[in-house]
Design an enzyme around this catalytic site. Structure first.
Site, PDB file in Angstrom:
ATOM      1  N   SER A   1       0.981  -1.268   0.062  1.00  0.00           N
ATOM      2  CA  SER A   1       0.114  -0.086  -0.013  1.00  0.00           C
ATOM      3  C   SER A   1       0.861   1.161  -0.135  1.00  0.00           C
ATOM      4  CB  SER A   1      -0.978  -0.165   1.120  1.00  0.00           C
ATOM      5  OG  SER A   1      -1.963   0.859   1.081  1.00  0.00           O
TER       6      SER A   1
ATOM      7  N   ASP B   1      -5.810  -3.095  -3.203  1.00  0.00           N
ATOM      8  CA  ASP B   1      -4.779  -2.925  -1.812  1.00  0.00           C
ATOM      9  C   ASP B   1      -3.987  -3.886  -1.641  1.00  0.00           C
ATOM     10  OD1 ASP B   1      -3.823  -2.085   0.524  1.00  0.00           O
ATOM     11  OD2 ASP B   1      -4.539  -0.239   0.051  1.00  0.00           O
TER      12      ASP B   1
END
Length: 614
Positions: free
Chosen positions: A370, A483
């Site tokens: 991320s 993500d």
């Protein structure tokens, strides 16, 4: 070294090995055991015995190295169980039980062993029953080692340099590498010419296998290995006897090429490809040499497509930092940096990097999830802290890539701003990065983790930051990528499988639970009124915060389970900041810097060789 010297060295090695296996023995019994032993030579890449063979002998390894492997009867897949170093015993269970071999043993380099058969051992044990007890202890100790979590493989000692082209500066590179390895232990650089000079026999380096000169050379190399921590074996550009010996002796093979050359394999490398089964467990590493250029590194994919290697590294010609980093990787002293996800809290990564830089601690491998993928990429590109901080300040504070809200059919944010930011900032491919790098994303289609180590860098980062509900997912092939924090928010376990010796990880998880002073969530009108001047603000989680926290819950337990694998775990105190609190950039970055400075106080002091300040 004379023949007598070779026999003396081997006699000493045999005595040490017998004492290591059976413990202290009286001189008479030791001499009697030696009369029962038979010398066995196994060429690198050949098997000592195979799974299912009769278990009728015990072997003691005097020199070389063996791999233990097992074939799964259902899948047919061969699995590496471990390695055997000089002085260790193999085949002892079969000798005691009479059962067939439960695993195969392969010589990863030219090896010499001594063998004792069951009949000879029974004769010895009948007169000396204590030998059975001592051998049983060896079996028990071996089983304990196999179940011990601290069990490690033997260190890399012999490094073979295989030129990808006839004239690419391999000799100079090999000598510079040896010089850099010397800071981690004694080292020696050998090629065919130096071998002939040192031994004093012209042409001995290319002696035919099985000849007297070949045996003498093997004994001489074994003696050097006993005296040196590292031996750099520079192969000939073509497939000569010396090249084949280098490949048979190697614990690790470096294929060295100049990035400006044709990437196809030729000469000595063809020998490596054609006989890859001989180096079945040996790591193959591509090292690309580059002229220093303002255009940076390009075209690595062509080299990787032309061969199968376990990893690759870039070395800019004349840049000492790059060779120092490579030496740390090869010697097992590299430092891997793992950066976790956490939205705006990830600004702390910039502060941590500044603290590492100021203390002279190098970063040799970077991995992130991320927001950690974003900052990790900047570090892997070779940015210094000042540039990393400025790029982050412009990208996240001034431009706010999460500010293009849209009708939330798929996500709250359109995603065009972050697309432009990543495409503009992170050009090139992952494999072209100066420092080895990976990031992770979650495959929504297959519910599996994707590790990005090749392909366009901006696409890998964009996939890793695609928080569901906030940003639209990306499309990779026919799959949706979201993500990386969904499945692995702190990829320490992935870094552990890379060629690093120490891992520094930055975990951005909030250290304390949030509590609310009311029993029910206020309604929208109450919340809106609380935002008016002089009204008491209601502390309620935003829809974005709820989505972000809910999505990383699945990987929270995973992160906790891998934290212990980090050499140093940094947990900056950033829990009070919101996950989209872009306006607190300076405060979050400073929190990361101060925390890292405190935690690094006990790290080895002084600049590390190869650090940015060295």
């Amino acid at each position: 070294m004379t023949s007598a010297d070779g026999e003396s060295l081997e006699h000493d090695a045999l005595t040490r090995a017998l004492k290591q296996v059976f413990g202290d023995l009286d001189v008479g019994l030791l001499a009697e055991i030696k009369t029962k032993l038979e010398t066995v030579d196994v060429a690198g890449g050949s098997s000592l015995f195979l799974q299912g063979d009769p278990g009728d002998s015990l072997y003691i390894l005097l020199r070389g190295r063996l791999n233990v492997s097992l074939v799964d009867p259902e899948t047919g897949v061969e699995k590496l169980l471990g390695e055997t170093a000089p002085g260790e015993v193999v085949g002892e269970i079969g000798l005691l039980t009479g059962e067939s071999r439960s695993a195969s043993l392969w010589a990863t380099r030219d090896s010499r062993l001594v063998r004792i058969g069951r009949e000879a051992f029974d004769q010895l044990a009948e007169k000396n029953p204590d030998l059975l007890r001592r051998l049983a202890k060896v079996v028990v100790d071996r089983l304990r080692q196999r179940t011990s979590p601290a069990r490690t493989s033997p260190k890399v000692a012999n490094i073979a340099i295989v030129p990808a082209r006839a004239k690419n500066g391999a000799t100079r590179f090999a000598e510079e590498l040896r010089r850099n390895l010397a800071q981690w232990g004694s080292s020696l650089h050998l090629n065919a010419g130096r071998i002939d000079q040192l031994i004093g026999v012209p042409g001995i380096a290319t002696a035919k296998s099985g000849s007297a000169e070949d045996t003498r050379l093997g004994d001489w190399l074994a003696e050097q290995e006993s005296q040196q921590r590292f031996i750099v074996l520079e192969a000939d550009p073509e497939a000569t006897e010396w090249t084949r010996r280098c490949l048979r002796q190697a614990d690790l093979v470096l294929i060295v090429g100049n990035s400006a050359d044709d990437p196809s394999a030729s000469g000595a490398e063809l020998e490596l490809i054609q006989h890859k089964d001989r180096t079945r467990s040996v790591r193959h590493v591509l090292v690309l040499l580059h002229e220093v250029s303002a255009q940076g590194i390009r075209g690595t994919s062509h080299w990787l497509d032309a061969r199968k290697v376990d990893e690759h590294h870039h070395v800019r010609i004349g840049v000492s930092l790059d060779l120092e980093r490579l030496a740390r990787v090869l010697s097992g002293n590299a430092i891997g940096l793992v950066l976790g996800g956490g939205g705006a809290r990830g600004f702390a990564h910039a502060g941590v990097y500044r603290a590492l830089f100021e203390r002279g601690i190098p970063v040799d491998w970077v991995g992130g999830s991320s927001i950690g993928a974003v900052f990790g990429a900047g570090i892997a590109m070779g940015w210094e802290p000042t540039l990393l901080e400025e790029m982050a300040r412009v990208s996240f504070v001034k431009e706010n890539p999460f500010g293009d809200f849209t009708i939330p059919f798929v996500s709250l944010v359109r995603g065009r701003r972050i697309d432009r930011m990543t495409q503009r900032t992170f050009t090139g491919d992952v494999e072209d990065l100066l420092i080895p790098y990976f990031c992770v994303s979650s495959n929504l289609t297959t519910a599996s983790l994707t590790i990005h180590e090749r392909g366009p860098l901006w696409q890998a980062i964009r996939a890793s930051v695609s928080l569901p509900g906030v940003l639209p997912p990306t499309i990779r092939g026919n799959h949706l990528a979201i993500d990386g924090g969904i499945l692995n928010n702190l990829p320490i376990d992935i870094m552990r499988n890379r060629s690093v010796g120490k891992i520094i990880a930055v975990d951005l998880s909030a250290s304390q639970a949030e509590e609310f002073a009311y029993n029910t969530i206020p309604g929208p009108l109450q919340i809106m009124r609380s935002r008016l001047p002089f009204a008491r603000a209601l502390e309620v989680p935003s829809i974005v915060t709820l989505m972000m926290k809910a999505t990383v819950m699945a990987s929270a337990l995973h992160s906790k389970s891998v934290r212990g694998e980090a050499t140093l775990l940094l947990t900056p105190p950033v829990g009070q900041f919101g996950l989209l609190d872009m306006g607190s950039f300076e405060k979050i970055m400073e929190a990361g810097y101060r925390h890292a400075c405190e935690e690094l106080a006990n790290w080895p002091s002084g600049p590390v060789e190869g650090s940015p300040q060295a």
